[in-house]
Design a protein around this motif. Structure first.
Motif, short mmCIF file in Angstrom:
data_model
loop_
_atom_site.label_atom_id
_atom_site.label_comp_id
_atom_site.label_asym_id
_atom_site.label_seq_id
_atom_site.Cartn_x
_atom_site.Cartn_y
_atom_site.Cartn_z
N ILE A 159 6.77 -15.52 -3.98
CA ILE A 159 6.60 -14.40 -3.05
C ILE A 159 6.89 -13.08 -3.75
O ILE A 159 6.15 -12.10 -3.60
N ALA A 160 7.95 -13.04 -4.56
CA ALA A 160 8.28 -11.82 -5.30
C ALA A 160 7.18 -11.46 -6.29
O ALA A 160 6.80 -10.30 -6.44
N ALA A 161 6.62 -12.47 -6.98
CA ALA A 161 5.55 -12.22 -7.94
C ALA A 161 4.27 -11.77 -7.23
O ALA A 161 3.55 -10.89 -7.72
N TRP A 162 3.99 -12.36 -6.08
CA TRP A 162 2.83 -11.92 -5.30
C TRP A 162 2.98 -10.46 -4.87
O TRP A 162 2.02 -9.69 -4.92
N TYR A 163 4.18 -10.10 -4.45
CA TYR A 163 4.40 -8.70 -4.06
C TYR A 163 4.14 -7.77 -5.24
O TYR A 163 3.44 -6.75 -5.10
N ALA A 164 4.68 -8.11 -6.40
CA ALA A 164 4.49 -7.26 -7.58
C ALA A 164 3.01 -7.15 -7.94
O ALA A 164 2.51 -6.07 -8.25
N SER A 165 2.29 -8.27 -7.88
CA SER A 165 0.86 -8.26 -8.15
C SER A 165 0.11 -7.41 -7.12
O SER A 165 -0.74 -6.58 -7.48
N PHE A 166 0.43 -7.63 -5.86
CA PHE A 166 -0.19 -6.89 -4.76
C PHE A 166 0.04 -5.39 -4.92
O PHE A 166 -0.87 -4.58 -4.74
N ALA A 167 1.27 -5.02 -5.30
CA ALA A 167 1.60 -3.60 -5.47
C ALA A 167 0.78 -2.99 -6.61
O ALA A 167 0.22 -1.89 -6.47
N ILE A 168 0.68 -3.70 -7.74
CA ILE A 168 -0.06 -3.16 -8.88
C ILE A 168 -1.54 -2.95 -8.53
O ILE A 168 -2.11 -1.88 -8.76
N VAL A 169 -2.16 -3.98 -7.96
CA VAL A 169 -3.60 -3.87 -7.67
C VAL A 169 -3.87 -2.89 -6.55
O VAL A 169 -4.84 -2.12 -6.59
N THR A 170 -3.02 -2.84 -5.53
CA THR A 170 -3.23 -1.92 -4.41
C THR A 170 -3.00 -0.47 -4.83
O THR A 170 -3.82 0.40 -4.53
N ASN A 171 -1.92 -0.22 -5.55
CA ASN A 171 -1.64 1.14 -6.00
C ASN A 171 -2.72 1.65 -6.94
O ASN A 171 -3.11 2.82 -6.89
N ALA A 172 -3.23 0.76 -7.82
CA ALA A 172 -4.30 1.16 -8.74
C ALA A 172 -5.60 1.42 -7.99
O ALA A 172 -6.32 2.39 -8.28
N THR A 173 -5.90 0.59 -7.01
CA THR A 173 -7.15 0.74 -6.26
C THR A 173 -7.16 2.00 -5.40
O THR A 173 -8.15 2.73 -5.35
N PHE A 174 -6.04 2.28 -4.74
CA PHE A 174 -5.95 3.45 -3.88
C PHE A 174 -5.55 4.71 -4.63
O PHE A 174 -5.53 5.80 -4.08
N LYS A 175 -5.19 4.53 -5.92
CA LYS A 175 -4.80 5.64 -6.79
C LYS A 175 -3.62 6.45 -6.24
O LYS A 175 -3.54 7.66 -6.42
N LYS A 176 -2.72 5.74 -5.57
CA LYS A 176 -1.46 6.33 -5.12
C LYS A 176 -0.50 5.19 -4.81
O LYS A 176 -0.92 4.04 -4.65
#
Length: 196
Positions: free
Chosen positions: A171-188
């Protein structure tokens, strides 16, 4: 006139492979950990994931981390990619039935213990990353040690506890992955990962 030198940042043209590596690690860890926790009795389901996603894809993410100049990410993803490929081979092709007594369980426990030691020094190094990555390693190190203790002792309850720790790690690793891809996609920053 001499042109000023412009040194490029290594791998600046490569997208952050962290989201992919963490995603591969998280999903494969989750499925195996659900089995280890005793929620599902279907370990062979993990084998394909271990080879393809947790192993090959995560190892590839580690190679891209090398290209980006990220020693920590390269070491982590290549190593855990190697873990999953070795797990696939160990569980699919290694015949431990000829070993006497509890030698097979102790051998697997030693394998898990060694990975716990590696994860512990990666945990120390992760102090210089961010809290999301640090949390993954903070949960993963005891996961390995508890699973090793379960195999050394032959205790099903201890092994199941290791499975639950593995679920939290995923769950912690999924959060970290989700954060990286989401922040990069939304550029914020939509999902914080904490300071570096």
């Amino acid at each position: 006139m001499t042109q000023p030198s412009t040194s490029r940042i290594p791998g600046a043209h490569i997208a952050d492979p962290g989201a992919l590596g963490l995603g591969a690690f998280a999903l494969t860890t989750f499925v195996l950990s659900v089995v280890n926790a005793g929620m599902v009795d279907a370990e062979p389901v993990v084998f394909g994931l271990a080879l393809a996603y947790g192993g090959i894809v995560q190892f590839a993410a580690g190679l891209w981390e090398f290209a980006k100049g990220n020693t920590f990410g390269a070491t982590a993803f290549c190593s855990y990619g190697g873990f999953w490929i070795s797990f696939w081979y160990l569980t699919s092709y290694t015949d431990l039935t000829g070993l006497a007594g509890n030698s097979a369980e102790h051998g697997v426990a030693l394998y898990l213990l060694a990975w716990g030691i590696f994860t512990t020094y990666m945990l120390i190094a992760s102090l210089r990353t961010n809290w999301a990555i640090f949390t993954v390693f903070l949960l993963l190190a005891p996961t390995y040690f508890v699973l090793a203790a379960g195999d050394f002792s032959g205790s099903e309850a201890v092994a199941k506890a290791g499975g639950w720790l593995g679920i939290l790690t995923a769950i912690a690793a999924w959060y970290a992955s989700f954060a990286i891809v989401t922040n990069a996609t939304f550029k914020k920053t939509l999902l914080p990962v904490g300071p570096r």
